[in-house]
Design a protein around this motif. Structure first.
Motif, PDB file in Angstrom:
ATOM      1  N   GLY B 117      56.038  24.311  46.166  1.00 53.78           N
ATOM      2  CA  GLY B 117      55.597  23.391  45.128  1.00 53.78           C
ATOM      3  C   GLY B 117      54.216  22.798  45.334  1.00 53.78           C
ATOM      4  N   ARG B 118      53.564  23.108  46.425  1.00 57.95           N
ATOM      5  CA  ARG B 118      52.234  22.523  46.667  1.00 57.95           C
ATOM      6  C   ARG B 118      51.139  23.225  45.880  1.00 57.95           C
ATOM      7  N   TYR B 119      51.333  24.496  45.640  1.00 59.75           N
ATOM      8  CA  TYR B 119      50.357  25.283  44.890  1.00 59.75           C
ATOM      9  C   TYR B 119      51.089  25.991  43.765  1.00 59.75           C
ATOM     10  N   SER B 120      50.350  26.378  42.738  1.00 59.40           N
ATOM     11  CA  SER B 120      50.985  27.070  41.616  1.00 59.40           C
ATOM     12  C   SER B 120      51.295  28.508  41.991  1.00 59.40           C
ATOM     13  N   ASP B 121      52.206  29.133  41.241  1.00 59.18           N
ATOM     14  CA  ASP B 121      52.508  30.548  41.457  1.00 59.18           C
ATOM     15  C   ASP B 121      51.228  31.372  41.340  1.00 59.18           C
ATOM     16  N   GLU B 122      50.392  30.996  40.367  1.00 57.56           N
ATOM     17  CA  GLU B 122      49.168  31.767  40.115  1.00 57.56           C
ATOM     18  C   GLU B 122      48.224  31.670  41.324  1.00 57.56           C
ATOM     19  N   TRP B 123      48.152  30.477  41.918  1.00 56.28           N
ATOM     20  CA  TRP B 123      47.313  30.310  43.117  1.00 56.28           C
ATOM     21  C   TRP B 123      47.808  31.241  44.234  1.00 56.28           C
ATOM     22  N   HIS B 124      49.123  31.263  44.450  1.00 58.50           N
ATOM     23  CA  HIS B 124      49.682  32.119  45.497  1.00 58.50           C
ATOM     24  C   HIS B 124      49.353  33.587  45.223  1.00 58.50           C
ATOM     25  N   ARG B 125      49.443  33.977  43.929  1.00 54.10           N
ATOM     26  CA  ARG B 125      49.186  35.372  43.576  1.00 54.10           C
ATOM     27  C   ARG B 125      47.755  35.745  43.938  1.00 54.10           C
ATOM     28  N   LEU B 126      46.814  34.894  43.515  1.00 56.53           N
ATOM     29  CA  LEU B 126      45.402  35.155  43.829  1.00 56.53           C
ATOM     30  C   LEU B 126      45.186  35.174  45.342  1.00 56.53           C
ATOM     31  N   HIS B 127      45.818  34.213  46.008  1.00 58.64           N
ATOM     32  CA  HIS B 127      45.617  34.053  47.438  1.00 58.64           C
ATOM     33  C   HIS B 127      46.179  35.232  48.231  1.00 58.64           C
ATOM     34  N   LEU B 128      47.334  35.745  47.804  1.00 58.17           N
ATOM     35  CA  LEU B 128      47.931  36.869  48.532  1.00 58.17           C
ATOM     36  C   LEU B 128      47.146  38.164  48.302  1.00 58.17           C
ATOM     37  N   ILE B 129      46.634  38.330  47.088  1.00 63.97           N
ATOM     38  CA  ILE B 129      45.904  39.568  46.775  1.00 63.97           C
ATOM     39  C   ILE B 129      44.506  39.526  47.378  1.00 63.97           C
ATOM     40  N   ASP B 130      43.875  38.353  47.355  1.00 61.15           N
ATOM     41  CA  ASP B 130      42.527  38.219  47.926  1.00 61.15           C
ATOM     42  C   ASP B 130      42.327  36.780  48.416  1.00 61.15           C
ATOM     43  N   PRO B 131      42.727  36.495  49.650  1.00 62.88           N
ATOM     44  CA  PRO B 131      42.706  35.102  50.144  1.00 62.88           C
ATOM     45  C   PRO B 131      41.346  34.432  49.988  1.00 62.88           C
ATOM     46  N   ARG B 132      40.280  35.181  50.185  1.00 56.98           N
ATOM     47  CA  ARG B 132      38.952  34.563  50.168  1.00 56.98           C
ATOM     48  C   ARG B 132      38.461  34.235  48.756  1.00 56.98           C
ATOM     49  N   SER B 133      39.222  34.683  47.733  1.00 55.58           N
ATOM     50  CA  SER B 133      38.843  34.296  46.377  1.00 55.58           C
ATOM     51  C   SER B 133      39.181  32.834  46.128  1.00 55.58           C
ATOM     52  N   VAL B 134      40.125  32.274  46.864  1.00 60.21           N
ATOM     53  CA  VAL B 134      40.466  30.859  46.662  1.00 60.21           C
ATOM     54  C   VAL B 134      40.172  29.998  47.898  1.00 60.21           C
ATOM     55  N   VAL B 135      40.122  30.597  49.077  1.00 56.85           N
ATOM     56  CA  VAL B 135      39.789  29.858  50.306  1.00 56.85           C
ATOM     57  C   VAL B 135      38.656  30.613  50.995  1.00 56.85           C
ATOM     58  N   PRO B 136      37.411  30.219  50.746  1.00 57.74           N
ATOM     59  CA  PRO B 136      36.268  31.032  51.171  1.00 57.74           C
ATOM     60  C   PRO B 136      36.250  31.392  52.658  1.00 57.74           C
ATOM     61  N   ASN B 137      36.626  30.481  53.544  1.00 62.52           N
ATOM     62  CA  ASN B 137      36.531  30.763  54.976  1.00 62.52           C
ATOM     63  C   ASN B 137      37.788  31.394  55.570  1.00 62.52           C
ATOM     64  N   SER B 138      38.763  31.686  54.720  1.00 61.68           N
ATOM     65  CA  SER B 138      40.048  32.158  55.241  1.00 61.68           C
ATOM     66  C   SER B 138      39.892  33.456  56.030  1.00 61.68           C
ATOM     67  N   ILE B 139      40.708  33.602  57.094  1.00 56.24           N
ATOM     68  CA  ILE B 139      40.733  34.862  57.823  1.00 56.24           C
ATOM     69  C   ILE B 139      42.076  35.564  57.630  1.00 56.24           C
ATOM     70  N   MET B 140      42.800  35.160  56.589  1.00 63.27           N
ATOM     71  CA  MET B 140      44.102  35.790  56.328  1.00 63.27           C
ATOM     72  C   MET B 140      43.900  37.196  55.764  1.00 63.27           C
ATOM     73  N   PRO B 141      44.787  38.139  56.140  1.00 60.14           N
ATOM     74  CA  PRO B 141      44.691  39.474  55.545  1.00 60.14           C
ATOM     75  C   PRO B 141      45.015  39.431  54.052  1.00 60.14           C
ATOM     76  N   ALA B 142      44.508  40.391  53.306  1.00 62.62           N
ATOM     77  CA  ALA B 142      44.872  40.533  51.892  1.00 62.62           C
ATOM     78  C   ALA B 142      46.101  41.446  51.797  1.00 62.62           C
ATOM     79  N   TYR B 143      46.952  41.170  50.802  1.00 58.59           N
ATOM     80  CA  TYR B 143      48.181  41.964  50.647  1.00 58.59           C
ATOM     81  C   TYR B 143      48.255  42.579  49.249  1.00 58.59           C
ATOM     82  N   PRO B 144      47.253  43.417  48.886  1.00 56.83           N
ATOM     83  CA  PRO B 144      47.223  43.932  47.515  1.00 56.83           C
ATOM     84  C   PRO B 144      48.439  44.779  47.163  1.00 56.83           C
TER      85      PRO B 144
END
Lengths: 482, 239
Positions: B117-144
């Motif tokens: 509930g902290r972030y919207s479903d849409e935020w999670h979708r963007l973040h999982l497909i391309d983490p750096r599109s929403v968190v510029p410094n993130s070092i998380m892998p992308a899960y396309p």
């Protein structure tokens, strides 16, 4: 000692040591070191440049990191332990291996199992428990090979011609028995298809069982097993008996008793009973005594043979590994103190601690042992002592740099996460703390590269030593110990 | 002297030595681990804890498959700074349906036990497909690939639920029968998001210990300062 060149397997007299499986295990271990550490380097690079998985699942951090830990512990580590156990148990019992075909089955079965297991991890088969990620088909295969390992090892001891069972065999024996117990209990699960299972234990109970397993995989495999290696190869190499027989008895039994209790220090301030955490902490502190007793015994055994250190890179590796053993077994109990653990838990400090043990202790003693062992297996000198000396300095520099980078990262993470400002609000956001890790992660990658360069030298050196040669046949001494 | 004499007998008899090792190494487990296995309160679910629904269950299995737990813990320790950063500290009963547990041992990324509930479903979708599109410094892998595969891949969800039912999770036959339909049309990424949105969500909606939270419970009301209570990721994500 009667040493003769074997003309071929069929012509071999029945009474010689079975060392060809030892050679095979040693070489497999080197290959696993290369593969496992290469995977480690790659995941370290992914923390610096996250895009280098190129959107491929099997290159993704979560899968490749799991392959790294499994390949180095169970590929590199266990192959080395199995090989040196087979080598030393014959020499300390003055008899060839019991059931040599079964020994070959252990060797080949383990390699194939780990190879297929490693690929399954990349494919996403993951049981989700740390250092026990392999799914149930592999758990069963591991258990079968392990039982065969036990049969060969204890069978050889049972037919020994020397009455006392030498101390290295107590440690290898503890490795075999305790790891079997831990592995079987922790892997209990209900399968749902080949690639998936659900743990028999849930939640907090699963956590307690998992760290009983996880901590003692470190204890009886990465510590106990390698102490077996130490107790055989150090005196052999320094050409002096173990300093104190009594100290080795006390250290062995207190180690075997105390280690098992220490697992809950992985769960400090987690949702498990307070008494379990506190007991885990106290027993972790107690563990310092047997750990250092063994270190003292080792150092005192080398004392008097110090001049050998100048010329012998293999002994240098073993002595340095003792120093890192001392460091890691001091740091561990300190990190188990709850007020220290508040800072260190969940941080890269843990990663640094693990690597001071894994690189400084496990890898170094294995390298030293291989530099000693392979020329003896081949009946020929090491290809290049100079390269082994260069390897020594690369290994030392790489390990030190790695530990320093992770101490820096871990301590700052731990303190910054907990930092509150004067009105009691958090001082720093998580993402800012994470971003500040970049230089440490880059330094760690450099450290890994230095260490890996050394392993490449080792592989080349051992390959050149083995190339074109066969394992020589060595017969047990004629006189019996009885 | 006598101790050494005794040991001489032990080390001359391989059977005794094996037995000795087994006995001495088992004591710790018997005293410290075994009681926990029989302590039912450790795995008694809290009032808000329910078995995972089909999409959450599949999402959790994907979380395990991808090794998310290597970098993300799910265990908020009872420390002031952690409660401020993440939310109420973790209770044992919340993990009653977790096989295996996923408390983790490393936080390369933030804890996720209160992420629901902290972030919207849409935020999670963007973040999982391309983490750096929403968190510029993130070092998380992308899960396309998660967005390209149906959620009902792999072992059938009914088999998974039956196995858990056999282990004591209270799924009804009707729930199991209806599970495939619940997954129809969902991709793996949807299942993973359903799982993440369920983590701690019952607490966010007014579960136990609500008073200990310093920040307002709904996303929209949270302070936008990254130095404040919502310190997970980029402040813009909270909007």
């Amino acid at each position: 000692m009667a040493v003769e060149q074997a003309a071929g397997r069929a012509l071999r007299p029945a009474g010689v040591y079975h060392d060809r499986a030892v050679t095979a295990l040693v070489l497999c271990s080197v290959v696993w070191a290369l593969l496992g550490m290469l995977a480690g380097l790659y995941v370290a690079a992914e923390l610096v440049w996250p895009e280098i998985d190129f959107g491929r699942e099997w290159l993704s951090y979560g899968r490749l990191r799991t392959l790294h830990t499994n390949a180095v512990i169970f590929g590199f580590g266990v192959s080395a332990l199995m090989g040196t156990a087979f080598y030393s148990v014959q020499r300390t019992c003055h008899v060839p291996l019991f059931a040599p075909r079964l020994a070959w089955f252990c060797c080949i079965g383990w390699q194939l199992g780990m190879l297929a297991g490693g690929l399954s991890l990349l494919a996403g088969w993951n049981a989700g428990k740390e250092y026990a990620e392999l799914e149930w088909p592999f758990d069963i295969a591991i258990a079968v090979v392990w039982v065969c390992f036990a049969v060969v090892f204890f069978g050889t001891i049972a037919k020994r011609r020397i009455q006392p069972i030498y101390v290295s065999n107590w440690f290898y024996g503890a490795l075999i028995i305790v790891i079997a117990m831990l592995h079987i209990v922790n892997s209990l699960a209900v399968p749902v298809g080949l690639s998936k299972s659900y743990s028999l234990f849930a939640g907090a109970q699963d956590a307690i069982v998992q760290w009983w397993y996880g901590h003692n995989a470190v204890g009886f495999l990465l510590t106990g097993g390698f102490l077996g290696m130490l107790y055989y190869f150090l005196p052999k190499h320094a050409d002096r008996p173990i300093w104190s027989y009594r100290l080795s008895i006390v250290a062995f039994w207190s180690f075997t008793y105390a280690y098992i209790w220490a697992g809950p220090h992985h769960l400090h301030y987690n949702a498990i009973p307070e008494w379990v955490q506190s007991l885990g902490m106290v027993m972790s502190l107690v563990l310092l005594a047997p750990s250092w007793a063994t270190m003292v015994n080792g150092v005192m055994t080398v004392a008097g043979a110090w001049e050998k250190l100048k010329t012998d890179p293999a002994l240098k590796f073993i002595v340095l590994s003792l120093a890192f053993y001392g460091l890691a077994t001091f740091e561990g109990p300190m990190m188990s103190i709850k007020s220290v653990n508040v800072v260190s838990h969940f941080t890269d400090w843990t990663i640094g601690h693990v690597h001071s043990g894994a690189l400084g202790w496990n890898a170094m003693i294995t390298f030293g042992t291989f530099y000693f062992l392979v020329p003896r297996l081949m009946g020929a000198p090491l290809h290049s002592v100079r390269l082994a000396n260069i390897h020594f300095w690369l290994a030392l520099a790489g390990t030190m740099l790695y530990i320093l980078a992770m101490w820096g990262a871990g301590v700052s993470q731990g303190l910054l996460w907990l930092s509150l400002d004067e009105i009691g609000e958090l001082s720093f956001s998580f993402k800012d703390i994470m971003a500040s890790m970049a230089p440490y992660y880059a330094l760690r990658l450099a450290a890994g590269l230095i260490f890996f360069a050394g392993v490449l030298l080792l592989a080349f050196n051992l390959f050149m030593t083995v190339k074109g040669r066969r394992t020589i046949a060595v017969a047990p001494p004629k006189t019996t110990g009885f | 002297m006598d101790g050494v004499g005794l040991h001489k007998r032990l080390e001359a008899n391989s059977g005794l030595l094996i037995f000795g090792i087994l006995l001495v190494s088992a004591i710790g487990g018997l005293v410290q681990v075994l009681p926990s296995i029989f302590q039912d309160s450790l795995v008694a679910p809290t009032a808000q804890t329910t078995p995972y629904d089909p999409s959450e269950l599949i999402g959790r299995d994907i979380y395990i498959r991808e090794g998310c737990g290597v970098c993300h813990s799910q265990q908020v320790r009872p420390l002031l700074a952690e409660i401020k950063r993440y939310g109420p500290y973790s209770r044992a009963g919340e993990s009653a349906y977790d096989r295996p547990f996923l408390w983790g041992s490393k936080r390369t990324g933030p804890d996720l036990h209160r992420i629901g509930g902290r972030y919207s479903d849409e935020w999670h979708r963007l973040h999982l497909i391309d983490p750096r599109s929403v968190v510029p410094n993130s070092i998380m892998p992308a899960y396309p690939w998660l967005a390209e595969r149906p959620a009902n891949r792999g072992p059938d969800v009914r088999r998974r639920m039956r196995a858990l039912q056999a282990l004591g999770h209270p799924y009804s036959e009707a729930e199991i029968a209806a599970a495939p339909a619940a997954l129809a049309g969902l991709m793996e990424i949807d299942a993973l998001i359903a799982y993440l949105q369920g983590l701690g969500a019952t607490l966010n909606a007014g579960g136990f210990d609500q008073a200990s939270r310093t920040a307002p419970s709904t996303r929209e009301q949270r302070p936008h300062s990254a130095d404040g209570g919502d310190a997970h990721f980029a402040p813009e994500a909270a909007g």
